[in-house]
Design an enzyme around this catalytic site. Structure first.
Site, PDB file in Angstrom:
ATOM      1  N   SER A 142      25.939   1.661  54.259  1.00 58.52           N
ATOM      2  CA  SER A 142      24.393   0.385  54.616  1.00 58.52           C
ATOM      3  C   SER A 142      24.592  -1.099  56.009  1.00 58.52           C
ATOM      4  O   SER A 142      26.652  -1.027  56.136  1.00 58.52           O
ATOM      5  CB  SER A 142      24.007  -0.202  53.431  1.00 58.52           C
ATOM      6  OG  SER A 142      22.993  -1.327  53.527  1.00 58.52           O
ATOM      7  N   TYR A 155      25.532  -5.692  46.214  1.00 57.83           N
ATOM      8  CA  TYR A 155      25.099  -4.454  46.494  1.00 57.83           C
ATOM      9  C   TYR A 155      26.012  -4.803  47.852  1.00 57.83           C
ATOM     10  O   TYR A 155      26.610  -3.639  48.141  1.00 57.83           O
ATOM     11  CB  TYR A 155      23.473  -4.658  47.149  1.00 57.83           C
ATOM     12  CG  TYR A 155      23.805  -3.834  47.726  1.00 57.83           C
ATOM     13  CD1 TYR A 155      22.988  -1.938  47.390  1.00 57.83           C
ATOM     14  CD2 TYR A 155      22.860  -3.825  49.269  1.00 57.83           C
ATOM     15  CE1 TYR A 155      22.911  -1.330  48.141  1.00 57.83           C
ATOM     16  CE2 TYR A 155      22.600  -2.462  49.729  1.00 57.83           C
ATOM     17  CZ  TYR A 155      22.216  -1.319  49.532  1.00 57.83           C
ATOM     18  OH  TYR A 155      22.494  -0.708  50.405  1.00 57.83           O
TER      19      TYR A 155
END
Length: 261
Positions: A142, A155
């Protein structure tokens, strides 16, 4: 089993980017091994890919956030084909909230999926991949891999790991047939926000979302071009560049403002 066929394994294959990656690989003539938690969705996707593209599409319902599942998936893959040429580690999710307030078991479950499953599948399947004339590993991270993100602390940290690990593994394998790339998408129109508990930010996310098919197409093109890092979309590239060069404290303050509960 037809050992002359070339297969791609895609985890998290039934929604969002994973589904598009599997579909676009099938459209290119790759046979696919599909892994996801939902048996019903896997059955439907497999049938659709066989009918549309005439490829072989096998599927296995497995929850890779369970520690034993990566071994199960690797064994199933090895039993399905000796011609695995692509491994796509796409399965993953996020949890939104302050670290101290989120339940620890849920956070550890996320790390098991986002980190441990990626490492274990890569390690267990590398012997198969090395047998091919050319093979690829695509790890999906990401743009959060380029910065610390308050309220998405673990995360973003897990994606930092995936990016760093991918680059190191890529170097280690530079004299083998296996090329390693890391796909770092920004906001994408998937179910990520809902699963992360970020539905309150859905309107903001919609303004910046890319579509899964765009992200998948960019990821596959650059994977086949053997690029180390793949950041789809101009805004995402600019965001990652800013995170590299601006003061970390400033980036963290901006991120905290965007994702503040």
């Amino acid at each position: 089993m037809d050992s002359l066929k070339t297969y791609a394994l895609v985890t998290g294959a039934t929604s969002g980017i994973g589904k598009e990656l599997a579909t676009q690989l099938a459209a290119k003539g790759y046979n696919v091994l599909l892994v996801s938690r939902s048996a019903d969705k896997l059955e439907l996707l497999s049938r659709d890919l066989v009918e549309q593209y005439g490829v072989d599409a096998k599927h296995l319902a497995a929850d890779l956030s369970i520690a034993s599942s990566a071994q199960t998936v690797a064994d199933w893959c090895a039993a399905s084909t000796s011609s695995l040429s692509i491994l796509i580690n796409n399965a993953g999710y996020g949890l939104w909230g302050d670290f101290a307030e989120l339940e620890l078991p849920a956070q550890l479950n996320m790390l098991q999926l986002n980190i441990n499953a990626v490492v274990e599948l890569s390690h267990r399947l590398l012997p198969l991949l090395k047998q091919q004339k050319q093979a690829y590993i695509l790890n999906v991270a990401s743009t959060a891999a380029y910065q610390a993100v308050p309220t998405l602390a673990l995360y973003s940290a897990s994606k930092v790991f995936v990016l760093s690990y991918s680059r190191a593994l890529r170097y280690e394998l530079k004299d083998t047939p296996v090329s390693v790339s890391c796909l770092c998408p920004g906001p994408t129109a998937t179910g990520f926000a809902d699963r992360a508990g970020m539905s309150a930010l859905a309107e903001l996310a919609d303004k910046f979302n890319m579509q899964p098919d765009e992200v998948a197409a960019s990821g596959l093109k650059d994977m086949f071009d053997k690029k180390a890092e793949i950041i789809p979309g101009l805004l995402n590239k600019l965001s990652a560049a800013g995170a590299r060069h601006l003061p970390k404290a400033l980036i963290e303050k901006i991120s905290a403002g965007l994702y503040d509960r």
